[in-house]
Design a protein around this motif. Structure first.
Motif, PDB file in Angstrom:
ATOM      1  N   LEU A  95       0.737  35.658 -15.287  1.00  0.00           N
ATOM      2  CA  LEU A  95       0.898  34.965 -16.567  1.00  0.00           C
ATOM      3  C   LEU A  95      -0.380  35.057 -17.397  1.00  0.00           C
ATOM      4  N   SER A  96      -1.524  34.876 -16.738  1.00  0.00           N
ATOM      5  CA  SER A  96      -2.803  34.960 -17.456  1.00  0.00           C
ATOM      6  C   SER A  96      -3.007  36.352 -18.043  1.00  0.00           C
ATOM      7  N   ALA A  97      -2.686  37.368 -17.266  1.00  0.00           N
ATOM      8  CA  ALA A  97      -2.828  38.744 -17.760  1.00  0.00           C
ATOM      9  C   ALA A  97      -1.878  38.995 -18.926  1.00  0.00           C
ATOM     10  N   ALA A  98      -0.650  38.500 -18.838  1.00  0.00           N
ATOM     11  CA  ALA A  98       0.320  38.683 -19.924  1.00  0.00           C
ATOM     12  C   ALA A  98      -0.136  37.956 -21.191  1.00  0.00           C
ATOM     13  N   ILE A  99      -0.693  36.770 -21.018  1.00  0.00           N
ATOM     14  CA  ILE A  99      -1.188  36.007 -22.170  1.00  0.00           C
ATOM     15  C   ILE A  99      -2.335  36.756 -22.837  1.00  0.00           C
ATOM     16  N   LYS A 100      -3.281  37.231 -22.041  1.00  0.00           N
ATOM     17  CA  LYS A 100      -4.422  37.946 -22.619  1.00  0.00           C
ATOM     18  C   LYS A 100      -3.982  39.232 -23.306  1.00  0.00           C
ATOM     19  N   MET A 101      -2.953  39.878 -22.756  1.00  0.00           N
ATOM     20  CA  MET A 101      -2.429  41.090 -23.396  1.00  0.00           C
ATOM     21  C   MET A 101      -1.781  40.737 -24.732  1.00  0.00           C
ATOM     22  N   ALA A 102      -1.042  39.628 -24.774  1.00  0.00           N
ATOM     23  CA  ALA A 102      -0.371  39.227 -26.006  1.00  0.00           C
ATOM     24  C   ALA A 102      -1.386  38.834 -27.079  1.00  0.00           C
ATOM     25  N   VAL A 103      -2.442  38.147 -26.660  1.00  0.00           N
ATOM     26  CA  VAL A 103      -3.483  37.735 -27.610  1.00  0.00           C
ATOM     27  C   VAL A 103      -4.271  38.952 -28.068  1.00  0.00           C
ATOM     28  N   GLY A 104      -4.603  39.833 -27.118  1.00  0.00           N
ATOM     29  CA  GLY A 104      -5.306  41.072 -27.444  1.00  0.00           C
ATOM     30  C   GLY A 104      -6.608  40.832 -28.181  1.00  0.00           C
ATOM     31  N   ASN A 105      -6.844  41.654 -29.175  1.00  0.00           N
ATOM     32  CA  ASN A 105      -8.073  41.557 -29.966  1.00  0.00           C
ATOM     33  C   ASN A 105      -7.899  40.685 -31.195  1.00  0.00           C
ATOM     34  N   SER A 106      -6.740  40.019 -31.319  1.00  0.00           N
ATOM     35  CA  SER A 106      -6.494  39.236 -32.530  1.00  0.00           C
ATOM     36  C   SER A 106      -7.259  37.915 -32.536  1.00  0.00           C
ATOM     37  N   ALA A 107      -7.707  37.453 -31.376  1.00  0.00           N
ATOM     38  CA  ALA A 107      -8.416  36.174 -31.290  1.00  0.00           C
ATOM     39  C   ALA A 107      -9.921  36.399 -31.230  1.00  0.00           C
ATOM     40  N   HIS A 108     -10.659  35.425 -31.737  1.00  0.00           N
ATOM     41  CA  HIS A 108     -12.116  35.475 -31.639  1.00  0.00           C
ATOM     42  C   HIS A 108     -12.539  35.330 -30.177  1.00  0.00           C
ATOM     43  N   ASP A 109     -11.872  34.451 -29.452  1.00  0.00           N
ATOM     44  CA  ASP A 109     -12.175  34.220 -28.035  1.00  0.00           C
ATOM     45  C   ASP A 109     -10.851  34.168 -27.270  1.00  0.00           C
ATOM     46  N   ALA A 110     -10.490  35.289 -26.643  1.00  0.00           N
ATOM     47  CA  ALA A 110      -9.195  35.404 -25.965  1.00  0.00           C
ATOM     48  C   ALA A 110      -9.053  34.383 -24.833  1.00  0.00           C
ATOM     49  N   ASP A 111     -10.147  34.091 -24.111  1.00  0.00           N
ATOM     50  CA  ASP A 111     -10.078  33.132 -23.009  1.00  0.00           C
ATOM     51  C   ASP A 111      -9.786  31.719 -23.519  1.00  0.00           C
ATOM     52  N   LEU A 112     -10.396  31.357 -24.629  1.00  0.00           N
ATOM     53  CA  LEU A 112     -10.167  30.035 -25.220  1.00  0.00           C
ATOM     54  C   LEU A 112      -8.715  29.902 -25.665  1.00  0.00           C
ATOM     55  N   VAL A 113      -8.203  30.915 -26.330  1.00  0.00           N
ATOM     56  CA  VAL A 113      -6.812  30.891 -26.803  1.00  0.00           C
ATOM     57  C   VAL A 113      -5.852  30.890 -25.607  1.00  0.00           C
ATOM     58  N   ALA A 114      -6.168  31.653 -24.566  1.00  0.00           N
ATOM     59  CA  ALA A 114      -5.308  31.715 -23.381  1.00  0.00           C
ATOM     60  C   ALA A 114      -5.198  30.329 -22.727  1.00  0.00           C
ATOM     61  N   GLY A 115      -6.235  29.534 -22.813  1.00  0.00           N
ATOM     62  CA  GLY A 115      -6.220  28.196 -22.244  1.00  0.00           C
ATOM     63  C   GLY A 115      -5.295  27.231 -22.979  1.00  0.00           C
ATOM     64  N   LEU A 116      -4.889  27.582 -24.193  1.00  0.00           N
ATOM     65  CA  LEU A 116      -4.016  26.714 -24.986  1.00  0.00           C
ATOM     66  C   LEU A 116      -2.536  26.881 -24.637  1.00  0.00           C
ATOM     67  N   PHE A 117      -2.201  27.906 -23.895  1.00  0.00           N
ATOM     68  CA  PHE A 117      -0.806  28.151 -23.518  1.00  0.00           C
ATOM     69  C   PHE A 117      -0.381  27.180 -22.424  1.00  0.00           C
ATOM     70  N   ASP A 118       0.866  26.719 -22.506  1.00  0.00           N
ATOM     71  CA  ASP A 118       1.449  25.863 -21.471  1.00  0.00           C
ATOM     72  C   ASP A 118       2.198  26.780 -20.505  1.00  0.00           C
ATOM     73  N   LYS A 119       1.546  27.123 -19.397  1.00  0.00           N
ATOM     74  CA  LYS A 119       2.126  28.075 -18.446  1.00  0.00           C
ATOM     75  C   LYS A 119       3.389  27.536 -17.785  1.00  0.00           C
ATOM     76  N   ALA A 120       3.538  26.219 -17.754  1.00  0.00           N
ATOM     77  CA  ALA A 120       4.733  25.630 -17.134  1.00  0.00           C
ATOM     78  C   ALA A 120       5.989  25.972 -17.942  1.00  0.00           C
ATOM     79  N   LYS A 121       5.825  26.247 -19.227  1.00  0.00           N
ATOM     80  CA  LYS A 121       6.973  26.572 -20.081  1.00  0.00           C
ATOM     81  C   LYS A 121       7.251  28.069 -20.125  1.00  0.00           C
ATOM     82  N   LEU A 122       6.400  28.869 -19.504  1.00  0.00           N
ATOM     83  CA  LEU A 122       6.596  30.316 -19.485  1.00  0.00           C
ATOM     84  C   LEU A 122       7.411  30.698 -18.258  1.00  0.00           C
ATOM     85  N   ILE A 123       8.312  31.645 -18.435  1.00  0.00           N
ATOM     86  CA  ILE A 123       9.168  32.090 -17.329  1.00  0.00           C
ATOM     87  C   ILE A 123       8.855  33.552 -17.049  1.00  0.00           C
ATOM     88  N   LEU A 124       8.437  33.814 -15.805  1.00  0.00           N
ATOM     89  CA  LEU A 124       8.093  35.170 -15.380  1.00  0.00           C
ATOM     90  C   LEU A 124       9.288  35.770 -14.651  1.00  0.00           C
TER      91      LEU A 124
END
Length: 196
Positions: A95-124
């Motif tokens: 899930l973390s890898a998928a989030i970072k891929m989705a955020v890509g280079n569009s965010a100033h800080d990909a790790d910070l943005v990745a922390g805002l996702f609610d992984k419990a609501k994501l379905i793998l």
């Protein structure tokens, strides 16, 4: 891919920037896959070592049958717990890898943005697809737009512009000199033409 290679091919700076950005996305995807596989391998090796140790312990154990049965039951419970933890960690890693891929280079800080996702609501899913990722990304971009880089519209190349299907009035007559039927015939032959 190196920028100098593209410059030597004579490509414009804008084209080089776009190629390098796309190449960067591909490299980041490959890095994420590599890191996920590396962590899977490390976790698997750790589990193998633990189980080898447990088997060695059983082989060297002396005592009554009931004590060994109890030890086997304990080890089975520990292995089940370890397996569940491994699967949960693996899911979290994917899930973390998928989030970072989705955020890509569009965010100033990909790790910070990745922390805002609610992984419990994501379905793998089994094939690695993540459901709910795009919706959360859109919501985060809307609520916290300052965390993302401004998307630049492609620059328009200045210079000659093709006619784009528009015709020009016949050279022998100006639009003001045309009759109504000539004007209709001209516009019918050249849809979208502008007459000034």
């Amino acid at each position: 891919m190196k920028r100098k290679f593209l410059e030597d091919l004579g490509l414009e700076k804008e084209a080089i920037d776009k190629i390098m950005a796309e190449n960067g996305n591909d490299v980041n995807a490959a890095k994420a896959d590599y890191e996920a596989l590396k962590q899977q391998l490390e976790a698997a090796n750790t589990q193998i070592q633990e189980r080898d140790g447990q088997l060695e312990q059983l082989k060297n154990a002396t005592g009554d049958v009931e004590a060994m049965k109890q030890q086997i039951a304990t080890l089975q419970a520990e292995n089940k717990t370890a397996k569940e933890k491994y699967e949960a960690d693996l899911k979290d890693l994917k899930l973390s890898a998928a989030i970072k891929m989705a955020v890509g280079n569009s965010a100033h800080d990909a790790d910070l943005v990745a922390g805002l996702f609610d992984k419990a609501k994501l379905i793998l899913s089994e094939d690695g697809q993540v459901t709910g990722l795009e919706d959360q990304l859109k919501a985060i971009k809307k609520e916290k737009a300052f965390l993302f880089r401004e998307e630049k519209a492609p620059q328009q190349i200045k210079g000659g512009k093709p006619a784009e299907g528009r015709g020009t009035p016949p050279a022998d007559k100006k639009p003001s000199e045309m009759t109504y039927s000539e004007m209709c015939k001209y516009l019918e032959a050249n849809p979208g033409a502008t007459i000034e």
